[in-house]
Design a protein around this motif. Structure first.
Motif, PDB file in Angstrom:
ATOM      1  N   ALA A   1     -15.192  -4.690 -14.919  1.00 34.54           N
ATOM      2  CA  ALA A   1     -15.259  -3.470 -14.109  1.00 34.54           C
ATOM      3  C   ALA A   1     -15.443  -2.204 -14.954  1.00 34.54           C
ATOM      4  N   PHE A   2     -14.727  -2.109 -16.073  1.00 35.48           N
ATOM      5  CA  PHE A   2     -14.755  -0.866 -16.850  1.00 35.48           C
ATOM      6  C   PHE A   2     -15.661  -0.948 -18.077  1.00 35.48           C
TER       7      PHE A   2
ATOM      8  N   TYR B   1       4.693  -4.177 -13.127  1.00 35.31           N
ATOM      9  CA  TYR B   1       3.709  -3.701 -14.115  1.00 35.31           C
ATOM     10  C   TYR B   1       2.441  -3.218 -13.423  1.00 35.31           C
ATOM     11  N   SER B   2       2.076  -3.872 -12.311  1.00 33.21           N
ATOM     12  CA  SER B   2       0.847  -3.489 -11.634  1.00 33.21           C
ATOM     13  C   SER B   2       0.971  -2.081 -11.059  1.00 33.21           C
TER      14      SER B   2
ATOM     15  N   ILE C   1       0.498   0.343 -13.791  1.00 35.38           N
ATOM     16  CA  ILE C   1      -0.917   0.491 -14.198  1.00 35.38           C
ATOM     17  C   ILE C   1      -1.680   1.320 -13.158  1.00 35.38           C
ATOM     18  N   VAL C   2      -1.491   0.981 -11.881  1.00 32.11           N
ATOM     19  CA  VAL C   2      -2.200   1.729 -10.829  1.00 32.11           C
ATOM     20  C   VAL C   2      -1.853   3.221 -10.902  1.00 32.11           C
TER      21      VAL C   2
ATOM     22  N   ASP D   1      -8.979  -8.593 -14.883  1.00 28.50           N
ATOM     23  CA  ASP D   1      -9.761  -7.807 -13.920  1.00 28.50           C
ATOM     24  C   ASP D   1      -9.772  -8.465 -12.542  1.00 28.50           C
TER      25      ASP D   1
ATOM     26  N   GLY E   1      -6.221  -8.425 -11.120  1.00 31.89           N
ATOM     27  CA  GLY E   1      -5.791  -7.070 -10.741  1.00 31.89           C
ATOM     28  C   GLY E   1      -6.566  -6.556  -9.543  1.00 31.89           C
ATOM     29  N   ALA E   2      -7.884  -6.740  -9.577  1.00 34.75           N
ATOM     30  CA  ALA E   2      -8.715  -6.240  -8.486  1.00 34.75           C
ATOM     31  C   ALA E   2      -8.410  -7.019  -7.215  1.00 34.75           C
TER      32      ALA E   2
ATOM     33  N   GLU F   1      -4.731  -5.725  -5.909  1.00 37.37           N
ATOM     34  CA  GLU F   1      -4.510  -4.332  -5.505  1.00 37.37           C
ATOM     35  C   GLU F   1      -5.421  -3.877  -4.366  1.00 37.37           C
TER      36      GLU F   1
ATOM     37  N   SER G   1     -11.686   2.858  -2.981  1.00 37.23           N
ATOM     38  CA  SER G   1     -11.986   3.543  -4.227  1.00 37.23           C
ATOM     39  C   SER G   1     -12.857   4.756  -3.905  1.00 37.23           C
TER      40      SER G   1
ATOM     41  N   ILE H   1     -15.986   3.787  -9.551  1.00 41.42           N
ATOM     42  CA  ILE H   1     -15.704   3.986 -10.983  1.00 41.42           C
ATOM     43  C   ILE H   1     -16.925   4.735 -11.518  1.00 41.42           C
TER      44      ILE H   1
ATOM     45  N   VAL I   1      -6.599   4.950  -9.020  1.00 39.42           N
ATOM     46  CA  VAL I   1      -7.649   3.968  -9.211  1.00 39.42           C
ATOM     47  C   VAL I   1      -7.926   3.234  -7.888  1.00 39.42           C
ATOM     48  N   VAL I   2      -6.915   3.221  -7.003  1.00 39.65           N
ATOM     49  CA  VAL I   2      -7.139   2.884  -5.595  1.00 39.65           C
ATOM     50  C   VAL I   2      -6.453   3.950  -4.745  1.00 39.65           C
TER      51      VAL I   2
HETATM   52  C1  PLO Z   1      -5.098  -2.705 -10.673  1.00 40.13           C
HETATM   53  C2  PLO Z   1      -3.821  -2.895 -11.463  1.00 40.13           C
HETATM   54  C3  PLO Z   1      -3.923  -4.145 -12.324  1.00 40.13           C
HETATM   55  O1  PLO Z   1      -2.712  -4.367 -13.000  1.00 40.13           O
HETATM   56  C4  PLO Z   1      -5.093  -3.999 -13.301  1.00 40.13           C
HETATM   57  C5  PLO Z   1      -6.376  -3.693 -12.561  1.00 40.13           C
HETATM   58  C6  PLO Z   1      -7.500  -4.385 -12.861  1.00 40.13           C
HETATM   59  C7  PLO Z   1      -8.790  -4.202 -12.196  1.00 40.13           C
HETATM   60  C8  PLO Z   1      -8.906  -2.898 -11.383  1.00 40.13           C
HETATM   61  C9  PLO Z   1      -7.600  -2.701 -10.606  1.00 40.13           C
HETATM   62  C10 PLO Z   1      -6.353  -2.587 -11.547  1.00 40.13           C
HETATM   63  C11 PLO Z   1      -7.706  -1.526  -9.618  1.00 40.13           C
HETATM   64  C12 PLO Z   1      -8.928  -1.613  -8.708  1.00 40.13           C
HETATM   65  C13 PLO Z   1     -10.223  -1.782  -9.510  1.00 40.13           C
HETATM   66  C14 PLO Z   1     -10.065  -3.016 -10.387  1.00 40.13           C
HETATM   67  C15 PLO Z   1     -11.451  -3.292 -10.896  1.00 40.13           C
HETATM   68  C16 PLO Z   1     -12.353  -2.925  -9.714  1.00 40.13           C
HETATM   69  C17 PLO Z   1     -11.467  -2.202  -8.687  1.00 40.13           C
HETATM   70  C18 PLO Z   1     -10.517  -0.525 -10.309  1.00 40.13           C
HETATM   71  C19 PLO Z   1      -6.346  -1.250 -12.287  1.00 40.13           C
HETATM   72  C20 PLO Z   1     -12.163  -1.073  -7.981  1.00 40.13           C
HETATM   73  C21 PLO Z   1     -11.557  -0.541  -6.753  1.00 40.13           C
HETATM   74  O2  PLO Z   1     -13.195  -0.628  -8.376  1.00 40.13           O
END
Ligand code: PLO
Length: 511
Positions: A118-119, A206-207, A210-211, A301, A304-305, A308, A370, A374, A485-486
């Protein structure tokens, strides 16, 4: 003379053709987008102050600067896109040109310097990794019924919990998170969590950390040198990423120990298989490698995606149903007519429940997961519409503006699922191109179809059996989201009651 008269039309034609070619070759006069005032070092920060959340502020600024404008985030040139014509040009028509990603302090920490999907910025290696994940998740494609089974088992287990909690106020967020996490856990790690499992609690913790701290245009991402000063958010992010990494590594090691070429159980196994195939292949290059960091970050990724985003949409859906009980009633009416009380909902019911589908679409419109996607980065000098876009510019697609555009949507602030239904009310349809809840183009969400299936099954299972209400006497929770991030809904509790028609039903357990 006769010769000249005869050839004159031909010559004029040739000259006109030549002129037309010449004009065509002249590049269009491009201008730079209008810019917010900016100053050395701080960039446009002074114009971005105030209480408004970024997606709403960027939407408002259109009035003064037009649909596409620019600003400086510290030393970075950023272009904000607020309309779908320009958004589509960035994401689809010139998708590859704008497929880059910016490097920021927080996302670099989360992804070991962009070793995820994603990033990570666009590169041959990125393309290769994305394809790998796509086909690894696709292996469940043939087994759509495997996914269906996993989701229905989790939906069933969630409904059992709700039954026992009918007389108390219920935090649906918790139950939904566990159900969604277990689906993703099955896909990634072939495991699931019981209620109250300490590892699950640690993961939630932890999630959240991070969020709350990653990729939200925090100061440290705008001014990277701040990294070297004490910073509470960054400390929290580092701690949470470390906990996540330990957990991921543990799963990875377990999988390596028990790996068997013949039976690929989940995403980690699929990536391990790809890794061993690559090693055995003589055309192996740097672009087609898959080292441990890439593998772990990619799983991180997807996990996490997967957790969340889907959980967030489910929470928003329930929140809107509390505010619009008549929408909930309509969904239940449709569920009763199409499915009844003799069996549970399944994927193949999707086409027959347009009102529920329309409700989910409307939630994704009014509260996009989102709101700013991103950011993208221009990998070369290019243009958007009539605007020149220099290489390295960051492009922010303001999905919020697209989904709330008054020129496109009637009363966009109003929640109305029927805008996604045709006149007969029996078919879902797309009323506007200004709607991209999963993004578009080469960086479109990898989990789009999984997410849609989950949203549909979880909501239909819950609403088939329960009516969800705001606790009596309590004021309705706010519909305002918290940008990050969300886009997060507020925490809220509900009262869930088994529906009257179900009180006398004895449906066997889902197996
Ligand atoms: C959410 C918290 C997790 O611990 C790590 C993580 C990984 C992928 C991220 C996600 C988080 C948030 C939502 C994201 C996703 C990748 C694509 C998605 C940014 C930070 C979106 C909405 O683009």
């Amino acid at each position: 003379m006769a010769f000249i008269t005869a050839t004159l039309p031909l010559m004029v034609g040739l000259i006109l053709l030549f002129l037309a070619r010449l004009l065509k070759r002249q590049p269009k006069k491009l201008k730079f987008p209008k810019s917010l005032p900016s100053f050395p070092l701080i960039g446009s920060l002074l114009s971005l102050r105030g209480k408004l959340q970024p997606h709403i502020l960027f939407q408002k600024l259109q009035k003064k600067y037009g649909k596409l404008y620019s600003l400086m985030m510290g030393s970075h040139y950023v272009v904000i896109v607020n309309d779908y014509q320009h958004a589509k040009e960035v994401l689809m028509k010139k998708g590859k040109v704008f497929a880059g990603r910016p490097r920021t302090v927080t996302t670099d920490l989360l992804t070991r310097g962009g070793k995820d999907i994603a990033f990570a910025s666009y590169s041959k290696a990125w393309k290769f990794h994305r394809k790998l994940v796509h086909s690894a998740l696709g292996m469940f494609g043939e087994g759509i019924s495997t996914i269906e089974k996993i989701i229905c088992q989790e939906a069933n287990s969630m409904c059992q919990t709700i039954i026992t909690q009918q007389n108390s106020l219920l935090d649906m967020g918790q139950e939904l998170t566990r159900a969604v996490t277990n689906v993703v856990c099955s896909l990634c790690f072939n495991s699931r969590y019981q209620r109250g499992d300490p590892e699950f609690e640690a993961m939630l913790d932890y999630s959240k950390g991070i969020v709350d701290t990653v990729a939200k245009d925090s100061f440290v991402d705008i001014f990277p040198w701040l990294e070297f000063f004490p910073n509470k958010d960054l400390k929290l992010l580092k701690k949470c990423v470390a906990i996540r990494d330990t957990l991921l590594l543990q799963k990875y090691e377990e999988h390596k120990k028990n790996y068997c070429d013949e039976s690929v159980r989940d995403l980690i196994d699929a990536l391990l298989r790809a890794k061993s195939n690559i090693k055995g292949n003589s055309s192996f290059t740097q672009d087609t490698s898959l080292d441990d960091d890439h593998l772990l970050m990619t799983v991180g990724d997807v996990f996490g995606a997967g957790v969340e985003t889907t959980t967030t949409v489910l929470k928003w859906t329930i929140l809107y149903l509390l505010h619009f009980p008549e929408v909930q009633k309509n969904i239940q009416k449709e569920l009763d007519a199409v499915i009844g009380q003799e069996r549970y909902p399944k994927i193949s019911d999707r086409g027959n429940l347009p009102y529920l589908e329309a409700t989910i679409s409307e939630v994704l419109r009014i509260r996009p997961v989102s709101p700013l996607l991103i950011p993208h980065v221009a990998m070369e000098d290019s243009s958007i519409g009539d605007f020149a876009i220099p290489k390295g510019s960051r492009i922010v697609i303001n999905l919020w503006s697209l989904h709330h555009d008054e020129d496109v949507w009637v009363n966009p602030g109003h929640f109305d699922p029927t805008r996604f239904l045709d006149e007969s009310g029996r078919h879902i349809y797309s009323p506007s191109a200004s709607y991209l809840p999963f993004g578009a183009g080469i960086r479109v969400c990898l989990g789009e179809s999984l997410a849609k299936i989950e949203l549909f099954l979880f909501m239909s299972w819950i609403l088939q059996r329960f009516t969800l209400e705001n606790p009596p006497g309590a004021s309705l929770p706010s519909l305002e989201g918290k940008f990050g991030v969300v886009l997060q809904p507020p925490k809220f509790k509900i009262k869930a009651t088994l529906r009257e028609v179900w009180k006398s039903c004895e449906l066997s357990d889902y197996a």
